[in-house]
Design an enzyme around this catalytic site. Structure first.
Site, PDB file in Angstrom:
ATOM      1  N   SER A  66      34.081  -6.152 -32.035  1.00  0.00           N
ATOM      2  CA  SER A  66      34.401  -7.316 -32.869  1.00  0.00           C
ATOM      3  C   SER A  66      35.671  -8.041 -32.417  1.00  0.00           C
ATOM      4  O   SER A  66      35.775  -9.258 -32.557  1.00  0.00           O
ATOM      5  CB  SER A  66      34.489  -6.905 -34.335  1.00  0.00           C
ATOM      6  OG  SER A  66      35.412  -5.857 -34.514  1.00  0.00           O
ATOM      7  N   CYS A  95      26.698  -4.088 -37.308  1.00  0.00           N
ATOM      8  CA  CYS A  95      27.838  -3.372 -36.742  1.00  0.00           C
ATOM      9  C   CYS A  95      29.028  -4.316 -36.520  1.00  0.00           C
ATOM     10  O   CYS A  95      29.638  -4.735 -37.487  1.00  0.00           O
ATOM     11  CB  CYS A  95      27.409  -2.628 -35.485  1.00  0.00           C
ATOM     12  SG  CYS A  95      28.450  -1.214 -35.178  1.00  0.00           S
ATOM     13  N   HIS A 186      22.412  -0.128 -36.005  1.00  0.00           N
ATOM     14  CA  HIS A 186      21.759  -1.063 -35.074  1.00  0.00           C
ATOM     15  C   HIS A 186      20.235  -1.020 -35.230  1.00  0.00           C
ATOM     16  O   HIS A 186      19.571  -0.317 -34.448  1.00  0.00           O
ATOM     17  CB  HIS A 186      22.101  -0.673 -33.628  1.00  0.00           C
ATOM     18  CG  HIS A 186      23.497  -0.977 -33.224  1.00  0.00           C
ATOM     19  ND1 HIS A 186      23.831  -2.082 -32.479  1.00  0.00           N
ATOM     20  CD2 HIS A 186      24.645  -0.324 -33.465  1.00  0.00           C
ATOM     21  CE1 HIS A 186      25.141  -2.096 -32.272  1.00  0.00           C
ATOM     22  NE2 HIS A 186      25.654  -1.038 -32.859  1.00  0.00           N
ATOM     23  N   GLU A 188      18.057  -3.036 -34.290  1.00  0.00           N
ATOM     24  CA  GLU A 188      17.374  -3.574 -33.106  1.00  0.00           C
ATOM     25  C   GLU A 188      17.118  -2.486 -32.064  1.00  0.00           C
ATOM     26  O   GLU A 188      16.304  -2.668 -31.165  1.00  0.00           O
ATOM     27  CB  GLU A 188      18.185  -4.736 -32.504  1.00  0.00           C
ATOM     28  CG  GLU A 188      19.452  -4.360 -31.751  1.00  0.00           C
ATOM     29  CD  GLU A 188      20.610  -3.953 -32.650  1.00  0.00           C
ATOM     30  OE1 GLU A 188      20.438  -3.895 -33.888  1.00  0.00           O
ATOM     31  OE2 GLU A 188      21.697  -3.680 -32.103  1.00  0.00           O
TER      32      GLU A 188
END
Ligand code: GLN
Length: 209
Positions: A66, A95, A186, A188
């Site tokens: 981040s 996240c 996550h 994905e």
């Protein structure tokens, strides 16, 4: 004579952007496609216009790092456009993306978009257990959900308007506030598409309004 085409609802797939500055944006694009949306990679502020035929119906802020995200957002003049977008349209942060959407970030403190009434502690699980694959019960229909955690943050506070859709060890890991969704894991990276489908449904409902 019945025309098959008339029996089908003609709905255009929601156009959902994936912020593609760093992190695993390609996996999100694949997951969105599998969940019935049209993914578009976002790298410039022009992609975040709020109206017109080119405008996106929603946006995913992927995982990554981040602090690096914030640097790239500033470098690419995206921070202002992103701040406006997350106020107007459906967004999903995973996240590092969840960290960006938070009201307040700790450990260490850093700037965030204040799009959801959650406080997030970065890298909160300690070095040994911060990355893990676990199965967790959720409020989504179906069996427990596989969750991949990578140097995961922890949602240390969720305000009253925030619906907690799943918890791990007593802390929220999947949360929704209206058109905004966030996970500390996550989705994905797993094969289960229930979380992306939920987001695509949120986006599609918002488009119809
Ligand atoms: N640890 C990262 C951060 O603090 C987030 C990790 C991730 O997105 N997988 O930004």
């Amino acid at each position: 004579m019945s025309n098959l085409r008339e029996d089908k609802k003609v709905i255009h797939s929601p156009r959902i952007g994936v912020l593609a500055l760093q992190g695993d944006f390609a996996a999100h694009a694949d997951a969105l496609r599998e969940a019935g949306a049209e993914p578009l990679l976002v790298r410039a502020p022009e992609a975040l216009v709020l109206a017109g035929p080119e405008s996106l119906d929603g946006l995913i802020l992927p995982g990554g790092e981040s602090t690096t995200f914030l640097k790239f957002l500033e470098r690419d003049r995206l921070l202002g456009a992103l701040a406006s977008f997350v106020r107007e349209k459906p967004v999903f942060g995973t996240c590092a993306g969840c960290i960006l959407l938070a009201h307040k970030v700790t450990h260490p403190a850093q700037q965030s978009l204040d799009a959801m009434d959650i406080d997030v502690e970065r890298n909160a699980y300690g070095r040994q257990i911060d990355s893990a694959v676990v199965e967790v019960e959720t409020k989504l229909p179906g069996p427990p959900l596989e969750m991949v955690y990578i140097r995961a943050p922890r949602i240390s506070r969720a305000g009253p308007a925030v619906e907690v859709l799943a918890e791990r060890d007593g802390f929220p890991v999947l949360v929704r506030q209206g058109n905004r969704l966030a996970s500390t894991f996550h989705p994905e990276l797993s094969l289960d598409r229930r979380v992306h489908r939920l987001f695509v449904d949120i986006v599609a409902a918002n488009v119809q309004q």
